[in-house]
Write a protein that holds these residues in place. Structure first.
Motif, short mmCIF file in Angstrom:
data_model
loop_
_atom_site.label_atom_id
_atom_site.label_comp_id
_atom_site.label_asym_id
_atom_site.label_seq_id
_atom_site.Cartn_x
_atom_site.Cartn_y
_atom_site.Cartn_z
N ALA A 245 -9.41 5.35 6.40
CA ALA A 245 -8.82 6.68 6.17
C ALA A 245 -8.31 6.78 4.74
O ALA A 245 -8.49 7.81 4.07
CB ALA A 245 -7.71 6.94 7.16
N ARG A 246 -7.70 5.73 4.27
CA ARG A 246 -7.19 5.74 2.89
C ARG A 246 -8.34 5.84 1.90
O ARG A 246 -8.26 6.59 0.90
CB ARG A 246 -6.37 4.49 2.63
CG ARG A 246 -6.00 4.33 1.16
CD ARG A 246 -4.96 3.28 0.92
NE ARG A 246 -4.93 2.89 -0.48
CZ ARG A 246 -4.47 3.64 -1.47
NH1 ARG A 246 -4.00 4.85 -1.22
NH2 ARG A 246 -4.47 3.21 -2.72
N GLU A 247 -9.40 5.11 2.13
CA GLU A 247 -10.55 5.17 1.23
C GLU A 247 -11.17 6.58 1.23
O GLU A 247 -11.63 7.07 0.19
CB GLU A 247 -11.58 4.13 1.64
CG GLU A 247 -11.12 2.70 1.37
CD GLU A 247 -11.99 1.66 2.04
OE1 GLU A 247 -13.00 2.07 2.69
OE2 GLU A 247 -11.69 0.45 1.93
N ALA A 248 -11.17 7.22 2.40
CA ALA A 248 -11.71 8.58 2.47
C ALA A 248 -10.85 9.54 1.66
O ALA A 248 -11.37 10.45 1.00
CB ALA A 248 -11.76 9.04 3.93
N VAL A 249 -9.53 9.35 1.69
CA VAL A 249 -8.62 10.18 0.89
C VAL A 249 -8.93 10.01 -0.59
O VAL A 249 -9.00 10.99 -1.35
CB VAL A 249 -7.15 9.80 1.19
CG1 VAL A 249 -6.23 10.37 0.12
CG2 VAL A 249 -6.75 10.30 2.56
N LEU A 250 -9.14 8.77 -1.03
CA LEU A 250 -9.38 8.50 -2.44
C LEU A 250 -10.74 9.03 -2.90
O LEU A 250 -10.87 9.55 -4.02
CB LEU A 250 -9.29 7.00 -2.71
CG LEU A 250 -7.92 6.34 -2.47
CD1 LEU A 250 -8.01 4.84 -2.69
CD2 LEU A 250 -6.86 6.95 -3.37
N SER A 251 -11.75 8.90 -2.05
CA SER A 251 -13.10 9.30 -2.46
C SER A 251 -13.31 10.81 -2.42
O SER A 251 -14.05 11.37 -3.24
CB SER A 251 -14.15 8.62 -1.57
OG SER A 251 -14.00 9.02 -0.22
N ALA A 281 1.40 -0.83 -4.34
CA ALA A 281 1.28 -0.80 -5.79
C ALA A 281 0.30 0.27 -6.26
O ALA A 281 0.24 0.58 -7.46
CB ALA A 281 0.83 -2.17 -6.30
N GLU A 282 -0.44 0.86 -5.33
CA GLU A 282 -1.49 1.80 -5.70
C GLU A 282 -1.20 3.22 -5.25
O GLU A 282 -1.98 4.13 -5.54
CB GLU A 282 -2.82 1.35 -5.09
CG GLU A 282 -3.19 -0.09 -5.41
CD GLU A 282 -4.31 -0.59 -4.53
OE1 GLU A 282 -4.84 0.22 -3.74
OE2 GLU A 282 -4.66 -1.78 -4.63
N ALA A 283 -0.10 3.44 -4.53
CA ALA A 283 0.16 4.77 -3.97
C ALA A 283 1.65 5.09 -4.03
O ALA A 283 2.50 4.19 -4.05
CB ALA A 283 -0.34 4.85 -2.52
N ARG A 284 1.95 6.36 -4.07
CA ARG A 284 3.33 6.83 -3.95
C ARG A 284 3.62 6.95 -2.45
O ARG A 284 2.98 7.71 -1.72
CB ARG A 284 3.46 8.21 -4.62
CG ARG A 284 4.86 8.82 -4.55
CD ARG A 284 5.79 8.12 -5.51
NE ARG A 284 7.09 8.77 -5.59
CZ ARG A 284 7.38 9.76 -6.43
NH1 ARG A 284 6.43 10.23 -7.25
NH2 ARG A 284 8.58 10.26 -6.48
N GLN A 368 0.52 12.95 -9.52
CA GLN A 368 0.84 11.73 -10.25
C GLN A 368 0.07 10.52 -9.72
O GLN A 368 0.17 9.43 -10.28
CB GLN A 368 2.34 11.46 -10.16
CG GLN A 368 3.20 12.63 -10.61
CD GLN A 368 4.65 12.46 -10.23
OE1 GLN A 368 5.15 11.34 -10.11
NE2 GLN A 368 5.34 13.57 -10.01
N GLY A 369 -0.66 10.68 -8.61
CA GLY A 369 -1.41 9.58 -8.02
C GLY A 369 -1.47 9.72 -6.52
O GLY A 369 -0.85 10.62 -5.93
N PRO A 370 -2.24 8.86 -5.82
CA PRO A 370 -2.37 8.94 -4.37
C PRO A 370 -1.02 8.86 -3.66
O PRO A 370 -0.11 8.15 -4.10
CB PRO A 370 -3.25 7.73 -4.03
CG PRO A 370 -3.97 7.41 -5.30
CD PRO A 370 -3.03 7.75 -6.40
N GLY A 397 -5.34 20.86 -0.58
CA GLY A 397 -6.69 20.72 -1.11
C GLY A 397 -6.67 20.02 -2.45
O GLY A 397 -5.72 20.13 -3.21
N ASP A 398 -7.75 19.31 -2.73
CA ASP A 398 -7.92 18.60 -4.00
C ASP A 398 -6.68 17.77 -4.34
O ASP A 398 -6.15 17.83 -5.44
CB ASP A 398 -8.20 19.59 -5.14
CG ASP A 398 -8.67 18.87 -6.40
OD1 ASP A 398 -9.24 17.76 -6.27
OD2 ASP A 398 -8.44 19.40 -7.50
N ALA A 399 -6.24 16.97 -3.36
CA ALA A 399 -5.08 16.11 -3.57
C ALA A 399 -5.21 14.90 -2.65
O ALA A 399 -5.41 15.06 -1.44
CB ALA A 399 -3.78 16.85 -3.28
#
Length: 480
Positions: A245-251, A281-284, A368-370, A397-399
């Motif tokens: 699910a996280r990878e889908a959010v990023l892609s 370390a990679e997400a807020r 500012q990031g994921p 959207g687009d976030a």
């Protein structure tokens, strides 16, 4: 299975304590149909030296003083979900767990007792100015089994029993403006309170001395904090679902929502914590937890997220908090609506504008990031918060935002279709298999080895529930 009389959860037959709330499991004979045996937490609170007030005040003033006192105490008890059972002279008897039991009744009661002290201090300021008097109270809090008459016409009254008597004796032993809590209550709330043991009490009607604790403060929401310092076992597939699910959010840079569903103690929080540890370390990361009681709690998880993201402190003035919120969101309209939803402003807005503000808040963070936003315990959520989550799923959207939530199966009783929308899913946790449950025991004990037969009994009795494993090991340790 044995149903706990306190929280209502089913436990394996060999358990002596409930694996969910720690309450002793009753094995005594059944009662008549019109009576119920319940484990509850009781409060006795009494005015100290109230007789002397009559010598200083006329009857009308005395009546007003006592009325304001009892109204203030009753409001605080009810605010925490308690029920006034009766007034005995200048004493209040309240019960938590009737007519409906909650797994955190003991914690509600001690928080109410602390709240009563705070309210009394505020009341005394007013009484001192108006009447020249200050009141002092003493309070006892105790957890135990009582018998309740299950008769709607009788308003469900308690029978006098040992738990009631011990609570009254604890109150009588407490010094002025102090709270004494019983041993079982302390066991149920010890990770959420500051308390210190007092010398064992010799109480009237008790053949042996009774352990008690002086309650200093109540500071947390979990009476018994689960351990999170051991590796996650038996959840590789579930972790893979969360990572996917996280990878889908990023892609896709589109919001996704996963709801982890399972029984109490099955490992929901441990699973999501593992994901947060891996992506921290990679997400807020922002987190909020639904509360099971209280006032103004509809958007409490959103409030916790906003306070964390904006750096708002509990001691900040409203003006400072609003400045921090505006700096975080960068938009005065967004800040106004978030402030309204989170108690920073009394200006009302329609729900659809609150939802708009929450969406813009999430998008501001995601710029500012994921973002990983955890909404914990949404089986306690108000309908408006569930609608908010649904709205975020449909409108962000687009976030890159991953909405993660945890819930018990009760959520699906209220929202059967939850998790079936596009870009959302529900992940139901099953009990651990024997190998994984055995590994949980090994991880908890470290270098200590159990006899094979004992390990097998624990694994069998725990039925794949990690909380059961922890509770059984704790019982073994406590009993030597």
């Amino acid at each position: 299975m044995i149903k706990c009389s306190n929280c209502g959860e089913d436990n394996p037959p060999k358990f002596r304590l409930c694996g969910y709330c720690g309450t002793p499991l009753s094995t005594v004979a059944s009662l008549p149909a019109h009576e119920k045996r319940k484990t509850v937490t009781l409060i006795f609170s009494d005015l100290k030296d109230s007789t002397a007030l009559g010598e200083r005040l006329d009857s009308e003033a005395l009546h007003e003083v006592k009325e304001r006192y009892f109204n203030a105490m009753a409001a605080e008890i009810k605010r925490h979900g308690g029920k006034i059972e009766k007034y005995i002279g200048d004493a209040i008897m309240a019960v938590f767990g009737l007519p409906r039991a909650h797994e955190d009744d003991a914690l509600r009661a001690v928080r109410a007792a602390v709240g009563m002290q705070s309210v009394l201090r505020e009341l005394n300021e007013s009484l001192s100015k108006r009447f020249g008097v200050t009141l002092a109270s003493r309070t006892g809090v105790n957890t135990g089994e009582v018998v309740a008459v299950d008769d709607p016409t009788a308003d469900q009254k308690l029978a006098t029993g040992d738990a009631v008597n011990v609570t009254a004796r604890l109150e009588q032993a407490a010094p002025a403006n102090e709270i004494y809590i019983g041993e079982m209550t302390f066991r149920l709330v010890r990770d959420a309170v500051e308390a210190e043991p007092v010398a064992p009490l010799t109480l009237k009607g008790k053949s042996q001395q009774v352990a008690a604790y002086r309650l200093i403060s109540a500071r947390g929401q979990e009476g018994n904090v689960r351990r999170h310092d051991t590796p996650v076992v038996g959840r590789d597939e579930e972790l893979a679902v969360l990572r996917s699910a996280r990878e889908a959010v990023l892609s896709t840079r589109r919001v996704h929502m996963v709801t982890v569903i399972g029984d109490a103690g099955i490992g929901k929080s441990r699973l999501v914590r593992e994901l947060m540890d891996r992506v921290g370390a990679e997400a807020r990361i922002v987190c909020g937890r639904c509360l099971s009681y209280g006032e103004g709690i509809t958007f409490w998880p959103l409030r916790e997220m906003v306070f964390s993201a904006a750096g708002i402190l509990s001691g900040d003035t409203p003006d400072i908090a609003r400045e921090k919120l505006l700096a975080c969101t960068g938009d005065v309209d967004v800040a106004d609506r978030i402030a309204s939803a989170t108690g920073l402003s009394v200006t009302p807005f329609p729900l659809h504008e609150i939802y708009w503000g929450a969406r813009r808040f999430m998008q501001a963070l995601a710029a500012q990031g994921p973002v990983l936003a955890l909404f914990d315990d949404i089986h306690w959520a108000e309908p408006a918060l569930l609608d908010l989550l649904d709205n975020l799923l449909q409108t962000i959207g687009d976030a890159p935002v991953l909405l993660l939530s945890t819930a018990r199966h009760e959520l699906l009783e209220e929202r059967p279709q939850w998790g079936e929308r596009e870009h959302s899913s529900r992940l139901v946790l099953r009990p651990l298999n024997r190998a994984a449950a055995s590994q949980v025991v090994t991880n908890l004990l470290g270098a200590v080895e159990l006899p094979r037969a004992l390990l097998g009994r624990i694994v069998s009795t725990a039925e794949g529930n990690p909380l059961y494993v922890e509770q059984m090991l704790a019982m073994l340790i406590e009993t030597g």
